[in-house]
Design an enzyme around this catalytic site. Structure first.
Site, PDB file in Angstrom:
ATOM      1  CB  SER A   8     -46.850  -8.083   7.431  1.00 18.61           C
ATOM      2  OG  SER A   8     -47.224  -9.415   7.131  1.00 18.61           O
ATOM      3  CG  ASN A   9     -50.345 -10.166   2.190  1.00 20.24           C
ATOM      4  OD1 ASN A   9     -50.470  -9.486   1.178  1.00 20.24           O
ATOM      5  ND2 ASN A   9     -50.345 -11.488   2.170  1.00 20.24           N
ATOM      6  CE  LYS A  12     -53.699 -11.967   4.761  1.00 17.87           C
ATOM      7  NZ  LYS A  12     -53.579 -12.203   6.214  1.00 17.87           N
ATOM      8  CD  GLU A  36     -50.461 -15.161  11.510  1.00 16.97           C
ATOM      9  OE1 GLU A  36     -50.227 -16.301  11.071  1.00 16.97           O
ATOM     10  OE2 GLU A  36     -50.917 -14.245  10.827  1.00 16.97           O
ATOM     11  CG  ASP A  65     -54.665 -16.381  10.201  1.00 12.99           C
ATOM     12  OD1 ASP A  65     -53.608 -15.842   9.841  1.00 12.99           O
ATOM     13  OD2 ASP A  65     -54.720 -17.563  10.584  1.00 12.99           O
ATOM     14  CG  ASP A 143     -53.957 -14.646  -5.817  1.00  9.05           C
ATOM     15  OD1 ASP A 143     -54.705 -15.358  -5.116  1.00  9.05           O
ATOM     16  OD2 ASP A 143     -53.907 -13.414  -5.720  1.00  9.05           O
ATOM     17  NE  ARG A 166     -57.690 -10.945   1.878  1.00  8.15           N
ATOM     18  CZ  ARG A 166     -57.020 -11.892   1.195  1.00  8.15           C
ATOM     19  NH1 ARG A 166     -57.061 -11.931  -0.117  1.00  8.15           N
ATOM     20  NH2 ARG A 166     -56.315 -12.795   1.837  1.00  8.15           N
TER      21      ARG A 166
HETATM   22  P1  ITT Z   1     -50.558 -11.014   7.849  1.00  4.65           P
HETATM   23  O1  ITT Z   1     -49.547 -10.007   8.276  1.00  4.65           O
HETATM   24  O2  ITT Z   1     -51.912 -10.399   7.552  1.00  4.65           O
HETATM   25  O3  ITT Z   1     -50.673 -12.214   8.774  1.00  4.65           O
HETATM   26  P2  ITT Z   1     -49.625 -13.012   5.927  1.00  4.65           P
HETATM   27  O4  ITT Z   1     -49.223 -12.920   4.483  1.00  4.65           O
HETATM   28  O5  ITT Z   1     -48.649 -13.625   6.896  1.00  4.65           O
HETATM   29  O6  ITT Z   1     -50.064 -11.549   6.394  1.00  4.65           O
HETATM   30  P3  ITT Z   1     -51.532 -15.080   6.707  1.00  4.65           P
HETATM   31  O7  ITT Z   1     -50.821 -15.290   7.987  1.00  4.65           O
HETATM   32  O8  ITT Z   1     -53.021 -14.953   6.723  1.00  4.65           O
HETATM   33  O9  ITT Z   1     -51.011 -13.764   5.963  1.00  4.65           O
HETATM   34  O10 ITT Z   1     -51.052 -16.217   5.725  1.00  4.65           O
HETATM   35  C1  ITT Z   1     -51.783 -16.618   4.653  1.00  4.65           C
HETATM   36  C2  ITT Z   1     -50.898 -17.180   3.572  1.00  4.65           C
HETATM   37  O11 ITT Z   1     -51.789 -17.533   2.512  1.00  4.65           O
HETATM   38  C3  ITT Z   1     -49.916 -16.151   2.991  1.00  4.65           C
HETATM   39  O12 ITT Z   1     -48.772 -16.792   2.478  1.00  4.65           O
HETATM   40  C4  ITT Z   1     -50.711 -15.516   1.871  1.00  4.65           C
HETATM   41  O13 ITT Z   1     -49.875 -15.046   0.831  1.00  4.65           O
HETATM   42  C5  ITT Z   1     -51.598 -16.677   1.387  1.00  4.65           C
HETATM   43  N1  ITT Z   1     -52.883 -16.126   0.971  1.00  4.65           N
HETATM   44  C6  ITT Z   1     -53.863 -15.594   1.742  1.00  4.65           C
HETATM   45  N2  ITT Z   1     -54.856 -15.103   0.994  1.00  4.65           N
HETATM   46  C7  ITT Z   1     -54.496 -15.300  -0.279  1.00  4.65           C
HETATM   47  C8  ITT Z   1     -55.072 -14.964  -1.515  1.00  4.65           C
HETATM   48  O14 ITT Z   1     -56.191 -14.269  -1.594  1.00  4.65           O
HETATM   49  N3  ITT Z   1     -54.428 -15.317  -2.623  1.00  4.65           N
HETATM   50  C9  ITT Z   1     -53.273 -15.995  -2.560  1.00  4.65           C
HETATM   51  N4  ITT Z   1     -52.635 -16.321  -1.445  1.00  4.65           N
HETATM   52  C10 ITT Z   1     -53.237 -15.979  -0.299  1.00  4.65           C
END
Ligand code: ITT
Length: 181
Positions: A8-9, A12, A36, A65, A143, A166
């Site tokens: 959903s991100n 990413k 999740e 994740d 970030d 990543r």
């Molecule tokens: P999904 O749909 O892929 O699960 P999500 O944003 O909920 O998207 P996660 O469950 O993996 O992703 O949660 C990870 C959290 O950590 C989320 O708030 C991200 O914004 C943060 N995060 C992950 N990778 C990051 C990065 O490279 N830089 C900054 N924040 C990061």
């Protein structure tokens, strides 16, 4: 080669799309916020989420994740990174770290690939520190509070994609995928 990335991100997805190009893999975005499970490790969360999704999607895909682990907070927010970001956010992290000298932290990314039958896991980790203040406006999520050297990830822009958790996890995955033929 093409792979489906369920997330959903958008932040990413954009990063992974660019990493994929280096390996001649076209990463296609399946935008979905999936369930999740709550668990104590990202590995477990990624594997269980992938198993649940595999029954619904029925064809090969990847999920990722990730989380931020702060040493002086015993690894918090870790597996709760998404919830903590949505609730207290970066301001909350800076407040929690107020007056704390040990600012070491790392990001972890777990990629889970469903090949149509089995699940394969790949991991990437990048170490840094929590900044004293929110800095920069590129990137997403944590970030602006994650220092890699002298800059935060949000000040680095595309340079982040050279050194991030990543990048490391997906590089392992794309290399492995290349060898599968
Ligand atoms: P999904 O749909 O892929 O699960 P999500 O944003 O909920 O998207 P996660 O469950 O993996 O992703 O949660 C990870 C959290 O950590 C989320 O708030 C991200 O914004 C943060 N995060 C992950 N990778 C990051 C990065 O490279 N830089 C900054 N924040 C990061």
């Amino acid at each position: 080669m093409e792979v489906l990335f369920i997330t959903s991100n958008e932040g990413k997805f954009r990063e992974v799309e660019k990493i994929g190009r280096r390996y001649s893999v076209e990463v296609r975005w399946h935008r979905e916020e999936y369930f999740e499970p709550q668990a104590s490790s990202l590995h477990e969360i990624a594997r269980i989420s992938c198993e649940i999704l595999s029954k619904k999607i029925g064809k090969p895909f990847i999920i990722e994740d990730s989380g931020l682990f702060i040493e002086s907070l015993m690894g918090f927010p870790g597996p709760y990174s998404s919830y903590v970001f949505k609730t207290i956010g970066n301001e909350g992290i800076i407040r929690l770290m107020n007056g704390i000298e040990n600012r070491k932290a790392y990001f972890l990314a777990i990629v889970a690939f469903f090949d149509g039958k089995d699940i394969h896991i790949f991991e990437g980790k990048t170490e840094g520190r929590i900044s004293e203040a929110i800095r920069g406006n590129k990137g997403f999520g944590y970030d602006p509070v994650f220092l890699y050297g002298e800059k935060t990830f949000a000040e680095m822009g595309d340079e982040k994609n050279e050194v991030s958790h990543r990048r490391k996890a997906f590089e392992k995955f794309f290399r492995w995928l290349g060898k599968q033929g």
